[in-house]
Write an enzyme that holds these catalytic residues in place. Structure first.
Site, PDB file in Angstrom:
ATOM      1  N   CYS A  16       0.916  -1.427   0.089  1.00  0.00           N
ATOM      2  CA  CYS A  16       0.089   0.041  -0.223  1.00  0.00           C
ATOM      3  C   CYS A  16       0.861   1.293  -0.030  1.00  0.00           C
ATOM      4  O   CYS A  16       1.906   1.454   0.775  1.00  0.00           O
ATOM      5  CB  CYS A  16      -0.937  -0.183   1.182  1.00  0.00           C
ATOM      6  SG  CYS A  16      -2.035   1.542   1.317  1.00  0.00           S
ATOM      7  N   CYS A  40      -0.354   5.473   7.207  1.00  0.00           N
ATOM      8  CA  CYS A  40      -1.777   4.913   7.738  1.00  0.00           C
ATOM      9  C   CYS A  40      -1.487   4.295   9.031  1.00  0.00           C
ATOM     10  O   CYS A  40      -0.621   3.643   9.059  1.00  0.00           O
ATOM     11  CB  CYS A  40      -2.560   4.320   6.656  1.00  0.00           C
ATOM     12  SG  CYS A  40      -4.395   3.520   7.236  1.00  0.00           S
ATOM     13  N   CYS A  86      -2.106  -0.438   9.311  1.00  0.00           N
ATOM     14  CA  CYS A  86      -1.079  -1.612   9.327  1.00  0.00           C
ATOM     15  C   CYS A  86       0.121  -1.218   9.594  1.00  0.00           C
ATOM     16  O   CYS A  86       0.472   0.138   9.616  1.00  0.00           O
ATOM     17  CB  CYS A  86      -1.062  -2.176   7.523  1.00  0.00           C
ATOM     18  SG  CYS A  86      -2.866  -2.885   7.076  1.00  0.00           S
ATOM     19  N   CYS A  90      -7.978   0.454  -0.043  1.00  0.00           N
ATOM     20  CA  CYS A  90      -7.224   0.017   0.973  1.00  0.00           C
ATOM     21  C   CYS A  90      -7.259  -1.696   0.886  1.00  0.00           C
ATOM     22  O   CYS A  90      -7.888  -2.510   0.350  1.00  0.00           O
ATOM     23  CB  CYS A  90      -8.225   0.027   2.113  1.00  0.00           C
ATOM     24  SG  CYS A  90      -7.212  -0.807   3.543  1.00  0.00           S
ATOM     25  N   GLN A 119     -15.813 -12.033  13.313  1.00  0.00           N
ATOM     26  CA  GLN A 119     -14.531 -11.662  12.745  1.00  0.00           C
ATOM     27  C   GLN A 119     -14.257 -11.366  11.383  1.00  0.00           C
ATOM     28  O   GLN A 119     -15.178 -11.793  10.312  1.00  0.00           O
ATOM     29  CB  GLN A 119     -13.904 -13.130  13.029  1.00  0.00           C
ATOM     30  CG  GLN A 119     -13.807 -13.494  14.631  1.00  0.00           C
ATOM     31  CD  GLN A 119     -12.645 -12.624  15.377  1.00  0.00           C
ATOM     32  OE1 GLN A 119     -12.083 -11.809  14.660  1.00  0.00           O
ATOM     33  NE2 GLN A 119     -12.535 -12.948  16.610  1.00  0.00           N
ATOM     34  N   GLU A 133     -24.140 -14.532  27.040  1.00  0.00           N
ATOM     35  CA  GLU A 133     -23.360 -13.336  26.167  1.00  0.00           C
ATOM     36  C   GLU A 133     -24.372 -12.089  27.046  1.00  0.00           C
ATOM     37  O   GLU A 133     -25.345 -12.064  26.957  1.00  0.00           O
ATOM     38  CB  GLU A 133     -23.769 -13.637  24.676  1.00  0.00           C
ATOM     39  CG  GLU A 133     -23.773 -12.006  24.156  1.00  0.00           C
ATOM     40  CD  GLU A 133     -22.378 -11.393  23.909  1.00  0.00           C
ATOM     41  OE1 GLU A 133     -22.363 -10.423  24.346  1.00  0.00           O
ATOM     42  OE2 GLU A 133     -21.446 -12.155  23.623  1.00  0.00           O
ATOM     43  N   ASP A 179     -14.138 -16.681  25.011  1.00  0.00           N
ATOM     44  CA  ASP A 179     -13.766 -15.897  23.893  1.00  0.00           C
ATOM     45  C   ASP A 179     -13.676 -14.414  24.249  1.00  0.00           C
ATOM     46  O   ASP A 179     -14.776 -13.613  23.549  1.00  0.00           O
ATOM     47  CB  ASP A 179     -14.395 -16.235  22.581  1.00  0.00           C
ATOM     48  CG  ASP A 179     -13.758 -15.389  21.425  1.00  0.00           C
ATOM     49  OD1 ASP A 179     -12.967 -14.718  21.428  1.00  0.00           O
ATOM     50  OD2 ASP A 179     -14.537 -15.393  20.351  1.00  0.00           O
ATOM     51  N   CYS A 220      -7.689 -12.685  21.778  1.00  0.00           N
ATOM     52  CA  CYS A 220      -7.284 -11.750  20.923  1.00  0.00           C
ATOM     53  C   CYS A 220      -5.867 -10.772  21.380  1.00  0.00           C
ATOM     54  O   CYS A 220      -5.407  -9.998  20.871  1.00  0.00           O
ATOM     55  CB  CYS A 220      -8.118 -10.949  20.221  1.00  0.00           C
ATOM     56  SG  CYS A 220      -8.969 -10.021  21.586  1.00  0.00           S
TER      57      CYS A 220
END
Length: 464
Positions: A79, A85, A88, A166, A290, A341, A386, A413
């Site tokens: 990119c 940016c 990333c 992108c 996700q 949840e 999770d 994560c």
């Protein structure tokens, strides 16, 4: 007068450094005359000329000026905006070395924070979708002097880096950015993601069903008073046959929460259909799903297979179950699942997805996970957690330790909070030992890494 090597460094000084590592943000690290120098775009093994910008305690932040000797795995970023940016941070490093760096960092974090010395396999990252993988985008907007800026924030700031495409986005939503940007600029509507000026547009939301090709466009706005918005939505529906719907999400509060509680359908449907683990799922404007469909499916299949291999897993709790992306594939394999949840809307959607697929072995309950666990743990063989990036709260950990099931699977994560939580679960007095571990690279070109850990109970002294 030339500066002596013994003089303290000053802002603006140009020096030569050798990259030694990357920090958790993917910024290059180097040492120079006893100082730590942090340099964007600097890779381990790279010798570069940099300019010192700002000192913070024993560290200097610097600007990368010129590569003198390239580091192993260096490449031109796919990119053109990668250096500016903040979306990333690893595009300048070859994909295979990104995965290896993430694996090493995971092991180091588990050892440093959790006291866990374990060798992990390579992250699941075995095909070519290192670009074009994101199925969703929420892109900030800003109008200044009749020009619309659309793009992600510059690293460490709220300054938008203007873009028309992108490369990490699925090509089908990437292709929408430029024409939608032109239409929104021509609309004349105010736009400010940070809500400093007149109420108007804040973000552009795009979602694609990777397997179905259905598209959903969402305008996030501080106000519903957007003259001609329904007409424009109908024009978009006519222009793009794959477009399932256009929605308007209202977020009038100045906050870091991008999406508000109220969503209006402007044209078409308020959701798209997606295929996931041979099931059909409905995904709406505010649905959490996700962003890497293929990787998410791969890790759910790994988890399902691990649970089936246990042989004695008949009843399972899926904590933080969302819309059922873990619960439903496991229930479809014959294991009874109850999903817990806190978000009632997600629970309602999970039930809808279960009915859509004719799955009767899964039930869902809305409420505080810590409180609900106490009602279910005694009668279930296994638990899947999770949690969000902050990890398990102390009361959730206490609930697990008060009545530990035979097996515990943790999908994380954030390796730091994973290590912190596992330290309690597998300590000398803890009931578990790590059985196996599998990282998965949901976010190529970034420093983020998901990790699945299966723990088996080894201490049965606790009463059940």
């Amino acid at each position: 007068m030339a500066q002596s090597l013994s003089d303290p460094p000053v802002a603006g000084q140009i020096i030569t450094v050798l990259g030694s590592d990357l920090n958790h943000q993917g910024l290059g690290l180097a040492r120079w005359q006893g100082w730590v120098v942090i340099v964007p775009q600097l890779l381990p093994g790279e010798e570069a000329q940099v300019q010192l910008l700002q000192r913070k305690k024993s560290q200097w932040f610097a600007r990368h000026l010129k590569t003198l000797v390239a580091g192993p795995g260096a490449r031109k970023s796919p990119c053109i905006l990668a250096q500016d940016c903040g979306g990333c941070s690893l595009q300048h490093l070859e994909d295979s070395l990104q995965a290896e760096w993430k694996r090493t960092r995971l092991e180091q974090t588990l050892r440093r924070i959790g006291g866990i010395d374990i060798q992990s396999p390579a992250p699941i990252n075995n095909d070519l979708d290192h670009l074009g993988y994101r199925n969703r985008a929420l892109i900030p907007l800003l109008r200044r002097e009749d020009q619309l800026r659309l793009g992600y924030y510059r690293r460490g700031s709220h300054r938008i880096v203007n873009l028309n495409r992108c490369p990490v986005l699925d090509p089908r939503i990437d292709a929408l950015i430029k024409p939608l940007k032109q239409d929104l600029e021509a609309s004349g509507w105010p736009a400010d993601a940070d809500l400093h000026g007149e109420p108007g547009l804040r973000h552009l939301g795009l979602r694609v069903g990777v397997r179905t090709g259905e598209l959903l466009i969402t305008l996030v706005s501080a106000t519903a008073e957007l003259n001609g918005v329904k007409t424009l939505a109908e024009e978009w529906m006519n222009r793009w046959p794959a477009l399932a719907g256009v929605t308007l999400n209202l977020q009038p509060r100045r906050s870091n929460t991008v999406l508000g509680a109220i969503t209006h359908t402007l044209a078409g449907r308020d959701c798209i259909s997606e295929r996931f683990c041979d099931l059909q799922l409905l995904l709406g404007t505010t649905t959490f799903f996700q962003v890497n469909t293929d990787r998410a499916e791969q890790i759910v299949i790994v988890l399902r297979d691990w649970l089936l291999q246990l042989g004695d897993c008949k009843r399972l709790i899926d904590a933080y179950c969302g819309i059922g992306t873990i619960s439903l594939p496991i229930a479809a394999a014959g294991i009874g699942v109850v999903g817990l949840e806190i978000n009632p809307a997600s629970v309602q959607q999970a039930r809808q997805n279960a009915a859509l697929n004719g799955i009767t072995e899964a039930s869902f309950e809305a409420g505080d996970v810590a409180l609900l666990l106490g009602d279910y743990l005694r009668d279930h063989d296994a638990l899947v957690v999770d949690p969000p990036r902050k990890g398990l709260t102390p009361d959730v950990l206490d609930a697990i330790l008060n009545c530990p099931p035979k097996s515990l699977a943790y999908l994380s994560c954030d390796s730091a909070t994973l290590a912190r939580d596992i330290k309690r679960l597998v300590s000398d007095n803890g009931p578990y030992a790590i059985d196996r571990i599998q990282p998965v690279d949901f976010f190529p070109q970034t420093t983020h890494l998901e990790c699945l850990v299966l723990m088996k109970r080894i201490n049965f002294e606790a009463q059940r």
